[in-house]
Design a protein around this motif. Structure first.
Motif, short mmCIF file in Angstrom:
data_model
loop_
_atom_site.label_atom_id
_atom_site.label_comp_id
_atom_site.label_asym_id
_atom_site.label_seq_id
_atom_site.Cartn_x
_atom_site.Cartn_y
_atom_site.Cartn_z
N UNK A 96 -1.00 -6.16 8.40
CA UNK A 96 -1.24 -5.17 7.35
C UNK A 96 -2.73 -5.02 7.11
N UNK A 97 -3.14 -3.86 6.63
CA UNK A 97 -4.51 -3.70 6.16
C UNK A 97 -4.60 -4.28 4.76
N UNK A 98 -5.78 -4.66 4.30
CA UNK A 98 -5.91 -5.15 2.92
C UNK A 98 -5.39 -4.16 1.89
N UNK A 99 -5.65 -2.87 2.10
CA UNK A 99 -5.18 -1.85 1.16
C UNK A 99 -3.65 -1.81 1.10
N UNK A 100 -3.04 -1.89 2.27
CA UNK A 100 -1.58 -1.88 2.32
C UNK A 100 -1.02 -3.11 1.60
N UNK A 101 -1.69 -4.24 1.80
CA UNK A 101 -1.25 -5.47 1.12
C UNK A 101 -1.34 -5.31 -0.40
N UNK A 102 -2.41 -4.71 -0.86
CA UNK A 102 -2.55 -4.47 -2.30
C UNK A 102 -1.40 -3.61 -2.83
N UNK A 103 -1.11 -2.54 -2.11
CA UNK A 103 -0.03 -1.64 -2.54
C UNK A 103 1.31 -2.36 -2.52
N UNK A 104 1.50 -3.19 -1.49
CA UNK A 104 2.75 -3.93 -1.37
C UNK A 104 2.96 -4.86 -2.56
#
Length: 265
Positions: A252-260
């Motif tokens: 995952x990208x860091x941004x995707x992880x944040x959203x998750x």
């Protein structure tokens, strides 16, 4: 058909990378004063070393010791593509801490073939020194020699060495950590250190460092939104390196992880 000959000297590793493309010629019996670690990419060759004859095909890995008398002849009409590494006797001893002799000229280990390919790519792509060094040690550990094999479990002293190295990484993950730093901290040569660390943890020191950084990143990503600040806090030179490392380990990208994890500003 154009013959290409390329030589690149990696000054950080003190190792030469050599690559030939469309090479049709055979080589008479000769020797070198350095180690050769090579792989056939295209074409077939007959290698004669110490009167032992081997047929090399694409994907085969071969190793030569300094002063091994050898000859190489082309088999069939397809010219040779191959790449190899040249390592001086002095550099090999500095890497391993001892004098070594390769006991097989043709190596069947799939791991060794993988690490040689990765190392050649890392050298040509000018990857950072820590990555290249670890690939050198991982490659050497897969090659059959008279001085490198270790089958006994780690001793208490060796376990303490790994503990000191891992503790150092845990405490200094925000900084640039090199194998030189870890060798100094543990008073071990780098080759011994990486072998024991890999055997104890299943990871190289660099892989362990990246794992620690990504674990810390997950904690920070749940608390703040500025990726650049997080990147610098974790010791990355820029946000791009942080994103690539995080994605390589987590998918995952860091941004995707944040959203998750439902981060909200």
């Amino acid at each position: 058909m154009l013959v290409e000959r390329h030589l690149y000297v990696d000054n950080e590793l003190e190792i030469e990378h050599c690559k030939f493309i469309n090479l049709p010629q055979s080589f008479p019996s000769h020797c070198h004063d350095y180690y050769v670690l090579g792989m056939i990419i295209k074409g077939k060759r007959q290698l004669t070393c110490h009167q032992q004859v081997s047929e090399l095909v694409p994907g085969d890995l071969f190793v030569l010791n300094p002063y091994d008398p050898h000859a190489c002849a082309q088999i069939g009409p397809i010219p040779l593509d191959y790449q190899c590494l040249h390592i001086s006797k002095e550099r090999m001893k500095a890497l391993t801490g001892t004098d070594i002799i390769f006991t097989e000229n043709v190596v069947q280990s799939l791991e060794a073939k993988k690490y040689l390919t990765l190392l050649c790519d890392a050298i040509l792509n000018q990857e950072n020194k820590s990555i290249k060094e670890e690939l050198v040690y991982l490659l050497l550990n897969e090659l059959p020699t008279m001085a490198l094999r270790e089958t006994l479990p780690l001793s208490h002293a060796q376990k303490k060495t790994v503990q000191r190295a891992s503790s150092y990484i845990n405490s200094h993950y925000q900084n640039k950590i090199t194998l030189d730093d870890l060798a100094k901290e543990t008073t071990q040569n780098k080759f011994t250190l990486i072998r024991h660390f890999l055997k104890a943890t299943g990871l190289t020191p660099y892989q362990y460092l990246e794992t620690i950084r990504v674990t810390k990143a997950k904690e920070l990503l749940k608390k703040q939104n500025n990726l650049l600040d997080i990147s610098f806090h974790l010791g990355y030179v820029d946000q791009s390196h942080f994103t690539n490392s995080f994605k390589k380990i987590t998918g995952l990208t860091p941004k995707t992880y944040q959203k998750t994890h439902d981060y909200h500003t």
